[in-house]
Write a protein that holds these residues in place. Sequence first.
Motif, short mmCIF file in Angstrom:
data_model
loop_
_atom_site.label_atom_id
_atom_site.label_comp_id
_atom_site.label_asym_id
_atom_site.label_seq_id
_atom_site.Cartn_x
_atom_site.Cartn_y
_atom_site.Cartn_z
N PRO A 324 0.85 -1.19 0.00
CA PRO A 324 0.00 0.00 0.00
C PRO A 324 0.88 1.24 0.00
O PRO A 324 1.97 1.23 0.59
CB PRO A 324 -0.76 -0.12 1.32
N LEU A 325 0.42 2.31 -0.68
CA LEU A 325 1.24 3.54 -0.66
C LEU A 325 1.28 4.13 0.74
O LEU A 325 2.22 4.79 1.12
CB LEU A 325 0.67 4.60 -1.61
N ALA A 326 0.19 3.88 1.47
CA ALA A 326 0.04 4.45 2.80
C ALA A 326 0.25 5.95 2.76
O ALA A 326 -0.03 6.59 1.75
CB ALA A 326 0.98 3.76 3.80
N SER A 327 0.81 6.51 3.79
CA SER A 327 0.85 7.97 3.87
C SER A 327 1.82 8.59 2.90
O SER A 327 1.83 9.82 2.73
CB SER A 327 1.22 8.39 5.30
N THR A 328 2.67 7.80 2.24
CA THR A 328 3.57 8.38 1.25
C THR A 328 2.78 8.96 0.08
O THR A 328 3.32 9.68 -0.74
CB THR A 328 4.56 7.34 0.70
N ILE A 329 1.48 8.66 0.01
CA ILE A 329 0.67 9.21 -1.07
C ILE A 329 0.39 10.70 -0.86
O ILE A 329 0.07 11.42 -1.80
CB ILE A 329 -0.67 8.44 -1.18
N LYS A 330 0.50 11.18 0.41
CA LYS A 330 -0.05 12.49 0.74
C LYS A 330 0.53 13.63 -0.08
O LYS A 330 -0.22 14.48 -0.57
CB LYS A 330 0.06 12.74 2.25
N PRO A 331 1.87 13.67 -0.32
CA PRO A 331 2.36 14.75 -1.18
C PRO A 331 1.73 14.69 -2.57
O PRO A 331 1.45 15.74 -3.17
CB PRO A 331 3.87 14.48 -1.27
N PHE A 332 1.48 13.47 -3.07
CA PHE A 332 0.91 13.33 -4.41
C PHE A 332 -0.56 13.73 -4.43
O PHE A 332 -1.03 14.34 -5.37
CB PHE A 332 1.09 11.89 -4.92
N ILE A 398 -11.80 9.87 -7.34
CA ILE A 398 -10.78 8.85 -7.61
C ILE A 398 -10.14 9.03 -8.98
O ILE A 398 -8.96 8.75 -9.16
CB ILE A 398 -11.37 7.42 -7.44
N ASP A 399 -10.91 9.55 -9.96
CA ASP A 399 -10.37 9.66 -11.30
C ASP A 399 -9.21 10.65 -11.34
O ASP A 399 -8.13 10.34 -11.88
CB ASP A 399 -11.45 10.11 -12.28
N ARG A 400 -9.40 11.82 -10.74
CA ARG A 400 -8.34 12.83 -10.80
C ARG A 400 -7.15 12.42 -9.94
O ARG A 400 -6.00 12.61 -10.32
CB ARG A 400 -8.90 14.19 -10.37
N LEU A 401 -7.45 11.83 -8.77
CA LEU A 401 -6.35 11.34 -7.92
C LEU A 401 -5.55 10.27 -8.67
O LEU A 401 -4.32 10.29 -8.72
CB LEU A 401 -6.91 10.77 -6.61
N GLY A 402 -6.29 9.36 -9.28
CA GLY A 402 -5.64 8.27 -10.02
C GLY A 402 -4.82 8.80 -11.19
O GLY A 402 -3.70 8.33 -11.44
N ASN A 403 -5.36 9.77 -11.90
CA ASN A 403 -4.62 10.36 -13.02
C ASN A 403 -3.27 10.89 -12.58
O ASN A 403 -2.25 10.69 -13.22
CB ASN A 403 -5.42 11.53 -13.62
N MET A 404 -3.30 11.65 -11.45
CA MET A 404 -2.06 12.25 -10.98
C MET A 404 -1.06 11.17 -10.56
O MET A 404 0.13 11.25 -10.87
CB MET A 404 -2.34 13.21 -9.81
N LEU A 405 -1.57 10.15 -9.86
CA LEU A 405 -0.68 9.06 -9.45
C LEU A 405 -0.04 8.40 -10.68
O LEU A 405 1.16 8.10 -10.70
CB LEU A 405 -1.45 8.02 -8.63
N VAL A 447 -10.49 6.32 1.44
CA VAL A 447 -9.31 5.64 1.97
C VAL A 447 -8.14 5.74 0.99
O VAL A 447 -6.97 5.76 1.40
CB VAL A 447 -9.57 4.15 2.33
N ALA A 448 -8.45 5.86 -0.32
CA ALA A 448 -7.37 6.04 -1.28
C ALA A 448 -6.62 7.34 -1.00
O ALA A 448 -5.42 7.45 -1.25
CB ALA A 448 -7.92 6.04 -2.70
N GLY A 449 -7.32 8.32 -0.44
CA GLY A 449 -6.69 9.61 -0.13
C GLY A 449 -5.55 9.48 0.85
O GLY A 449 -4.64 10.32 0.89
N ILE A 450 -5.54 8.44 1.68
CA ILE A 450 -4.39 8.24 2.57
C ILE A 450 -3.59 6.98 2.15
O ILE A 450 -2.85 6.40 2.95
CB ILE A 450 -4.82 8.15 4.05
N GLY A 451 -3.78 6.58 0.89
CA GLY A 451 -2.94 5.50 0.35
C GLY A 451 -3.33 4.12 0.79
O GLY A 451 -2.56 3.18 0.63
N GLN A 452 -4.52 3.99 1.34
CA GLN A 452 -4.96 2.64 1.73
C GLN A 452 -5.95 2.13 0.70
O GLN A 452 -6.13 2.73 -0.36
CB GLN A 452 -5.60 2.69 3.13
#
Lengths: 619, 378
Positions: A324-332, A398-405, A447-452
């Motif tokens: 899981p990305l976990a909290s390392t997702i937060k900057p993204f 989720i679409d915009r978050l996913g795009n950026m990831l 939950v995707a917002g915090i990488g879970q």
Amino acid sequence: MPSLQGLVKNHPQEKRLFQRRLWVAGAIILSLFIVLIARLIFLQFFEHQRYTALSDDNQFALLPITPPRGLIYDRHGVLLAENRPIFNLMLAPTKIKNIPATIKDLQTLLSITDEDLKYFDKQLKQNGRFNPVVLKTKLSEDEMARFYVNQYRFPGIDVQAELVRYYPLGENFVSALGYVGRINVQELKTLDPKNYLGTHYIGKLGIEKFYEPQLHGQVGYQQVETDANGRIVRVLQRTPPVSGHDLHLSIDSTVQLAAMRAMSGQRGAIVAIDPRTGQVLALASVPGYDPNPFVFGISPDEYTALRDSPDRPLYNRAIRGQYPLASTIKPFSAIAALYYNAVDPDWTISDPGYYTLPNGAHTYRDWKKKGHGRVSMAKAITVSCDTYFYQVARILGIDRLGNMLSLFGYGAKTGLDVDEELSGLVPTPAWKLKTKGEKWYLGDTIVAGIGQGYLLTTPMQMAEAVSGIAMRGHHYQPSLVAYQTLSQGKIMPHIPKALTPIYLSDDHWNLVINAMRDVVASGAGTAHYNFGVPPYSVAAKTGTGQVYSTFGQEIKKTGVPKHLMDNSSFIAFAPIENPQIALAVVVENGGHAAPSIARQVMDAFFNEEEHALPPPPTP
Amino acid sequence: MHYRHPPHPEFSTPHGSTRSLLQKWHLDANLLQALLFLISLGLFILYSAGNEDAHTIEGQCIRLLFAMAVLMGVAQIPPYRLRSLAPWLFFIGLFLLLAVMAIGDIGKGARRWLDFGFIRFQPSEIMKLAIPMYLASLLHEKILPPRLKTLLIALAIVLIPAGLTALQPDLGTALMLALTGFCVIFLAGLPYRYLLIALAIAAGAVPILWHFMHAYQQQRVLTFLNPELDPLGHGYHIIQSKIAIGSGGLFGKGWLKGTQSHLNFLPEHATDFIFAVAGEELGLLGACILLLAYAWVIGRGLFIAYTAQDTFSRLLAGSLAITFFFNVFVNIGMVCGLLPVVGIPLPLVSYGGTSMVTLMAAFGVLMSIQTHRRLWSK
């Protein structure tokens, strides 16, 4: 004298009888002589050309000359993969009348194990009787001496030298290099049979596999005259082989070894990248394993031990571990929010320690039960505020978050020059419907917002992504080989491949990067104590992947068994102004071990005198 | 024809001194010349076949000198003495054959050798001379053509030692022994109808014989019938030897330049397969010269038999000459792929072998018969 017929010897008649018989015998002898001469004329006149061809086939052979496999170096020229001569005991089946007896006799001199014999029998069946067959590999000097003293007793048995891959640094580099092994039946079908005539080994994994065509080189030939034992009597013509390219990896063995050392006793992976080029500085999966036994064909027992070890050393966590990305997702997440103007950079929330959906259907907890108080975007990154990013995710969708990831490289293979990489996962509603048969819920987005949730990443992707931040969107595809040297001394450099840039205003980059700096620099930062204060500027983000859900209940961490402890992850780059290294660390069940491990690796990197890749030698 | 009235040897050769010396030593000049020519040719081929090794030639020369001494020794014994010695030789030989069955050394998996401490030899070698001598001496007394009773006795004299030799097991020598004995009986006037009956029995015996053969002997026959059946095993010898001969062509690859033998593709190239070396290096021409040398020796032997003065001498000389031919024929036939592989060396050319001594003793007998002739004719 007819009356005396048969009673008294009639000498003249007996003589005539004898002479008649002798004429008959003479006639038979003469005709048999003619048969012989006719046979000779048949063989030597009428069939002469055919037998000349057969005689030439016997006598002349076109033998392949195996090209030396290209060597592999690190960026400072440290040899990582070399070719060492080994000595094999070869048996020529045509020269030996009683093979079992000869082997038994040999066993009084050398230890020939049942496994050796098994392999020998297999080879004997495959090779036919004309080719020498390996009876025992890797003779020691002592064994060779013992054999040579007794060689006269063993016609048809000989020692043959062979160049074989050796990895001097063993388990430390296996996650990047992979290894070579004996060519198997399936591989044989896909290979160019001519080029691999004299080759017994092929890259099975890692760099060795990916660069097999370059490392192998071109087979050479020699036209030779051989005797019945296949021994070369004379070389008539020789086309030298073209040796394989030498590979110069971008890996810095100092950093790699520091990474292996820092991780020792743990399970996890470290990937370090030079963000300016995408060149990988370290690719470590821990625990590693020694690749050298695989070259010869590892014994089943050894292999079983490796395969069944609970630490799973054969599993290359650096490129195949999906966490899981976990909290390392937060900057993204923050960058996504800024990129899509979904959230004003000055927007703040008041964090009560949880987030409840507007319809009150569900409540999501922050890792800090009492909450973080008033939280801005920068603070949310620095203190790793879950509540803030639940809301960011909900606003983004989720679409915009996913795009950026995806722009940062998550959810797809990074294009590293090895084959085994896995792609991780950036989930979409369509993906969920297809694989789970369920529709996408808002909760999945939250939950995707915090990488879970369904998000998965490899350490390789994490390192690539953080180098994207380091380079403020102008990032490169990761690569392992810096340049190749060809046999004629020509240099073939690897040209860094720029990825689609991510455009964001400097202010926004500064916001995210400064928040990441505070993760280490500020007393409130989540890595402040574990990373310490380094002599260089560093931007980072911690992550804690839940292995065991506590359902919001606080449990004394010491009470959790090791294998249920959280995964600790950490992404960082340094120096901030002029990034030279970006790295990702994942420690399975590591609690909060990742930042201090990352510190050791970075220190090793910055303590080195020269970081720049030495310029390739001019041809 | 002058055969019937051979001139006195004293006047038949132009060189007085040589002639008298040869006469004194009871040596037949013509046969001696033929033998020396053959032996020289043989040493010439052996030098190449033995990979130009001086020790090989040295060993062969020593053996040849010894055999030549035996020849000269035997040549001194007049035929009537040989005739009286024949039964002794035969029964001693038979005794030794039985002894070898009982206490014989194990040599190459077969019990053929007898070890007296200082010398090892094969009793079957004695039989090669003893059978024709004993048969000839026996038939010398009988009215010819022989009657059935005589034939049965003769048959026993041939088959008992041949059978014992076959049991050793040494099928090749056994067959040669039987052939020698058969030659004597044939020359003595064996009625052709018996011959036909014998051939019919032999044809009927083939499956039975097959049944009693050792596996390796059966294999040899099978391989002979189709060498490609086992190109790397039993067929290897024949295939490689045919390649050697065939690649030699009309004039050969040149002396010392045979690749098949010098690169060891041809097995046993100094011993049983030496003819293939001759064929490879000297070509059809060289092989024919070698055959011619044999023809000379055999022809002279047949001539001696033809002109011999009593039944014993005739039968003995005739059978020895014919047997010598069959030695040559079986070996060359084998090397050319006409006959199955039997371990018979090429007479007087192959390296080593105790058979060389026996062969030269046989030529000693021929010389004795030729040089002890009286000057009258019947």
